[in-house]
Motif scaffolding. Structure first.
Motif, mmCIF file in Angstrom:
data_model
loop_
_atom_site.group_PDB
_atom_site.id
_atom_site.type_symbol
_atom_site.label_atom_id
_atom_site.label_comp_id
_atom_site.label_asym_id
_atom_site.label_seq_id
_atom_site.Cartn_x
_atom_site.Cartn_y
_atom_site.Cartn_z
ATOM 1 N N PHE A 1 46.086 -58.832 -84.938
ATOM 2 C CA PHE A 1 46.967 -59.659 -83.920
ATOM 3 C C PHE A 1 48.102 -60.500 -84.589
ATOM 4 O O PHE A 1 49.055 -60.687 -83.992
ATOM 5 N N SER A 2 47.684 -61.290 -85.447
ATOM 6 C CA SER A 2 48.712 -62.022 -86.303
ATOM 7 C C SER A 2 49.733 -61.378 -86.681
ATOM 8 O O SER A 2 51.138 -61.525 -86.891
ATOM 9 N N GLN A 3 49.520 -60.254 -87.413
ATOM 10 C CA GLN A 3 50.513 -59.242 -87.842
ATOM 11 C C GLN A 3 51.541 -58.581 -86.870
ATOM 12 O O GLN A 3 52.679 -58.571 -87.062
ATOM 13 N N ARG A 4 50.892 -58.565 -85.555
ATOM 14 C CA ARG A 4 51.605 -58.013 -84.486
ATOM 15 C C ARG A 4 52.579 -58.937 -83.947
ATOM 16 O O ARG A 4 53.673 -58.849 -83.614
ATOM 17 N N LEU A 5 52.026 -60.317 -84.134
ATOM 18 C CA LEU A 5 53.063 -61.390 -83.627
ATOM 19 C C LEU A 5 53.988 -61.439 -84.347
ATOM 20 O O LEU A 5 55.284 -61.786 -83.782
ATOM 21 N N PHE A 6 53.984 -61.211 -85.735
ATOM 22 C CA PHE A 6 54.975 -61.424 -86.621
ATOM 23 C C PHE A 6 55.977 -60.197 -86.540
ATOM 24 O O PHE A 6 57.153 -60.408 -86.463
ATOM 25 N N GLN A 7 55.463 -58.890 -86.594
ATOM 26 C CA GLN A 7 56.276 -57.883 -86.465
ATOM 27 C C GLN A 7 57.033 -57.403 -85.284
ATOM 28 O O GLN A 7 57.936 -57.253 -85.096
ATOM 29 N N GLU A 8 56.134 -57.723 -84.099
ATOM 30 C CA GLU A 8 56.760 -57.342 -82.772
ATOM 31 C C GLU A 8 57.462 -58.194 -82.061
ATOM 32 O O GLU A 8 58.339 -58.187 -81.429
ATOM 33 N N TYR A 9 57.089 -59.579 -82.523
ATOM 34 C CA TYR A 9 57.526 -60.590 -81.790
ATOM 35 C C TYR A 9 58.590 -61.610 -82.772
ATOM 36 O O TYR A 9 58.743 -62.736 -82.178
ATOM 37 N N LYS A 10 58.263 -61.515 -83.804
ATOM 38 C CA LYS A 10 58.985 -62.332 -84.758
ATOM 39 C C LYS A 10 58.450 -63.555 -84.824
ATOM 40 O O LYS A 10 59.307 -64.694 -85.155
ATOM 41 N N ALA A 11 57.251 -63.707 -84.554
ATOM 42 C CA ALA A 11 56.813 -65.369 -84.412
ATOM 43 C C ALA A 11 55.865 -65.392 -85.442
ATOM 44 O O ALA A 11 54.863 -64.604 -85.776
ATOM 45 N N GLU A 12 55.994 -66.438 -86.111
ATOM 46 C CA GLU A 12 55.226 -66.833 -87.380
ATOM 47 C C GLU A 12 54.033 -67.954 -87.036
ATOM 48 O O GLU A 12 54.896 -69.257 -86.473
#
Ligand code: GTP
Length: 602
Positions: free
Chosen positions: A350-361
Motif C-alpha cells: 500500500f505505501s509503495q503504491r501510494l508513492f509509485q502510482e500517486y507520488k505521495a510520500e
C-alpha cells in the motif's frame, strides 16, 4: 454469447508455483500475446508486482479457444498468492465454477496449497489438480500425487503434469478446463444482477468495475443502480478484458465484464449492480466486511501535502477495497488516517503504491494488530458505548483500572515441513506462544503441523524465521481464529520524558521486559546522536522497564574535508540537509522517519 460455451476459472497455488507463467502460456495459446513476447507475465500489471514478482491485485482475461469446432469463451481470473491477499482470492473464486490447483512438482504440496484447496472445496468448485515444473530434473510427480491423495483425497489418475515454462501439457490443460469445468448455471430471464469482483479508478471515466453477471443481460445505456441504493445510473462502458479492453455492446449472465457508469457512477468490491427495476432491496445491503489484521497510522510528510495524500489514499482505497481508512490525528504528526490492512505485506505494498502510482510520500507509524477489551462499568467511560471495544490504536487503550478483560487475535497456523526440522519448528511455535493441534503426515518425509498462535507473534517475522530455520523448506499459512483472553499491557516510549505516541504498543505481559529492552536498544541504535543527551525509556503502567542513554554528539560531515574542494563540501552539506528533511522531531530530538516502522520489527 452462448452460455454453454463459457468457462470461468482461476489458477490457485502456493507462492512461486508458477501461476503467472501458466497464465502467460494460456494467453499465448489463445493468441492474446505472441510467444516469447517481451513483457512476460502480462497479468502482473502494477509496477510493485513486477518489482516484487508477486501478484497483488486480481485481474482477469477473457480468452477465445476453439475446441471440437466450437468457440469457447474462457474467463481466466488471476488471483494473488500471498496470505495477505487471501480476500482477493476469495473474491475471484466467487465468480468461478472451477480452479486449476497448481503445485510445483519439486516442492510438493505447501501450506498455501492446503489453504486454497479448502477454499475451493468450500465454494464447491471443480478442482483440476496440476503438477507444474516437471521439466526440472528434481521434479517428483509421483510423490506429489501421493501427497495430494493423502491430504486432499485426489485421485492420482486425474492429476495433469505440465511445464508452464516450456509449454508442455498446457494445451491438454486448457482442454481439461473445457471438459471438466461446467458452464456457469445462469438465469437469463431474470433482471440484470452482477457482483463486483474488482474496481479501479480511471482518470477520465471514473470508477471501472470488474463484474460477474449472475442473471439477465446488460447493455451500454442500460439503467442500473447499486443494490441497497435507489439512485439510478446509466451503463457507459462495457468491455471484455483480453486483458486489454475490447468494448462490447452487451453482456449476459455467466460473463465476466468490465462495467463503468461514468465519473459519478461509484461502485465497490463485493457490492451488487442491478437493473433499475430489479426487486433487490434499495436499502440495507452493503459490501461484506473484510477482517483487518494490521493497523497503522498514515500521515503526510508535511501538512501542506495533506490534500494530495488524501486524494491519493481515497483513490488507492477504492482500488484496494481490502484497506479500511479512518481519519486520525496525532499532535505530533498532524492530520492523517488510521488504516487497516490484511497483513504487513499488504501494508508495505500500500505505501509503495501510494508513492509509485500517486507520488505521495507518507509517514507510516508502527503497525499493530487490533485488540479487544471488555470495559468495567462501560457507562462510566463515555467514549465507549458498548462493553466490548476493539482497539485499533494502542493510544486508545483506557487506564487499566477500567479494563476487565483483554483479548488478542489468534490464528490457526498451518506449517508443512520436512521431518528433520520438526524439532526446531515446534520450538519456534512454542516460543511464539503457540498451542499445538494434532499433526498429520503428508508423506514419509513431510509433516503438516497446526498451531493456534497469537496473530501479533506471526505478523512480524514468523515466516522469515521459519524459512531460515528450515533452510527454506517449510511453508506457512494462517487463517483467522478470532479473539481470545490474554494478559496484555500498554507500553509507552519516552524520549527525554516526552511520550512518542507513534511508538506506543500493546504487548503480552510475559513479553514486557524483553520487549522494553529490545525497543530501547534498537532506538539507541536507530536515532542519530543529537546536540543534547537523550534518555530513552520504555514504560508500563508508570514503571520504567528499560532505559538507555544516547550521548550528545555533533555530526560535522565536512570535518575531514577541511581545506578541501569547495564543490564537494557543498554537496555534502546539501546531502546532510536533505537527510534532515526525512526526520521528524519529538522533544527537539530528530528521529529518522523509517524508525517508526522499523523499530517494532524484530
Ligand atoms: P506469485 O505471483 O508470486 O504467487 O508467483 P507465481 O505462482 O505466479 O509464480 P511465477 O509464475 O512467477 O513463477 C515462479 C518462478 O518459477 C519463476 O521464476 C518461473 O520462471 C518459474 N517457473 C514457472 N513455471 C515453471 C516451469 O514449468 N518450469 C520451470 N523450470 N520453472 C518454472
Amino acid at each position: 454469447v452462448d452460455v454453454r460455451l463459457i468457462r470461468n476459472f482461476s489458477i490457485v497455488a502456493h507462492v512461486d508455483h508458477g501461476k503467472s507463467t501458466l497464465a502467460d502460456r494460456l494467453l499465448e495459446i489463445t493468441g492474446v500475446i505472441k510467444p516469447g513476447a517481451e513483457r512476460a507475465q502480462v497479468l502482473d500489471q502494477l509496477q510493485v508486482e513486477r518489482e516484487r514478482g508477486i501478484t497483488v491485485k486480481a485481474v482477469t482475461a477473457s480468452l477465445n479457444y476453439v475446441y471440437n469446432n466450437e468457440k469457447y469463451l474462457l474467463n481466466l481470473i488471476d488471483t494473488p498468492g500471498h496470505v495477505d491477499f487471501s480476500n482477493e482470492v476469495v473474491r475471484s473464486v466467487s465468480a468461478c465454477q472451477g480452479v486449476i490447483l497448481l503445485v510445483d512438482a519439486n516442492e510438493g504440496v505447501q501450506a498455501q496449497t492446503v489453504a486454497v484447496h479448502s477454499l475451493a472445496k468450500r465454494n464447491n468448485l471443480v478442482i483440476i489438480p496440476v503438477l507444474n515444473k516437471v521439466d526440472l530434473p528434481r521434479a517428483n510427480p509421483e510423490n506429489c500425487k501421493g501427497q495430494m491423495k493423502s491430504l486432499f483425497n485426489i485421485d492420482p489418475e486425474t492429476v495433469l503434469s505440465i511445464s508452464a515454462k516450456k509449454g508442455w501439457g498446457v494445451k491438454e490443460l486448457l482442454e481439461a478446463v473445457i471438459t471438466r469445468i461446467p458452464a456457469p448455471t445462469v438465469d437469463l430471464k431474470s433482471p440484470f444482477m452482477a457482483h463486483i469482483i474488482d474496481t479501479w479508478h480511471d482518470r477520465y471515466r471514473g470508477v471501472l468495475c470488474l463484474a460477474y453477471i449472475h442473471s439477465g443481460r446488460v447493455e451500454v445505456g442500460s439503467a442500473v443502480r447499486w443494490s441497497g441504493e435507489s439512485k439510478q445510473h446509466v451503463v457507459k462502458h462495457l468491455a471484455l478484458l483480453r486483458p486489454s479492453e475490447e468494448p462490447v455492446d452487451s453482456a449476459v449472465a455467466g460473463q465476466v465484464v468490465m462495467v463503468g457508469c461514468g465519473p459519478k457512477g461509484g461502485g465497490a468490491v463485493g457490492s451488487q449492480l442491478v437493473s433499475s427495476d430489479h426487486p433487490a432491496a434499495t436499502a440495507g445491503a452493503g459490501a461484506p466486511a473484510v477482517k483487518h489484521m494490521v493497523y497503522a497510522g498514515v500521515f503526510p510528510a508535511d501538512q501542506s501535502q495533506h490534500p494530495m495524500l488524501s486524494d491519493a489514499i481515497k483513490k488507492l482505497g477504492l482500488n484496494d477495497s481490502a484497506v479500511s481508512i479512518h481519519p486520525d490525528s496525532s499532535p505530533a504528526l498532524g492530520q492523517g488516517w488510521r488504516v487497516g490492512f490484511l497483513g504487513l505485506l499488504h501494508l508495505d505494498v500500500f505505501s509503495q503504491r501510494l508513492f509509485q502510482e500517486y507520488k505521495a510520500e507518507a509517514i507510516l507509524t508502527a503497525p499493530s494488530v487490533p485488540y479487544k477489551i471488555r470495559v468495567k462499568g462501560a457507562k462510566i467511560i463515555k467514549q465507549y458505548k458498548g462493553e466490548e471495544v476493539i482497539i485499533t490504536n494502542p493510544l486508545q487503550l483506557p487506564h487499566p483500572h477500567h479494563i476487565e478483560e483483554y483479548y488478542e487475535p489468534f490464528v490457526i497456523g498451518t506449517i508443512i515441513t520436512p521431518v528433520e526440522y520438526l524439532g526446531s519448528v515446534n520450538t519456534l511455535c512454542i516460543d511464539r506462544r503457540g498451542a499445538p493441534l494434532p499433526s498429520s503426515a503428508v508423506d514419509d518425509r513431510t509433516t503438516l503441523l497446526q498451531y493456534i498462535l497469537p496473530l501479533s507473534e506471526v505478523l512480524v517475522d514468523f515466516h522469515d524465521t521459519l524459512k531460515s530455520i528450515t533452510s527454506g523448506f517449510a511453508s506457512f499459512d494462517y487463517q483467522d481464529y478470532g479473539f481470545h483472553p490474554s494478559p496484555l499491557v500498554r507500553m509507552d516510549i519516552l524520549l527525554n520524558g516526552v511520550l512518542v505516541e507513534e511508538l506506543t504498543s500493546i504487548v503480552h505481559a510475559s513479553r514486557a521486559e524483553p520487549t522494553a529492552r529490545r525497543l530501547t536498544d534498537k532506538l539507541k541504535e536507530m536515532i542519530p546522536r543529537q546536540m543534547v543527551q537523550v534518555a530513552i525509556q520504555a514504560m508500563v503502567g508508570g514503571k520504567v522497564l528499560s532505559r538507555e542513554t544516547l550521548k550528545a554528539y555533533r555530526k560535522d560531515v565536512t570535518a575531514k574535508l577541511y581545506g578541501g574542494d569547495v564543490t564537494r563540501r557543498k554537496k555534502l552539506l546539501k546531502q546532510q540537509s536533505e537527510g534532515k528533511k526525512k526526520m521528524r522531531s519529538v522533544a527537539n530530538i530528530k528521529i529518522p522517519r523509517n524508525t517508526f516502522i522499523d523499530v517494532l520489527k524484530r
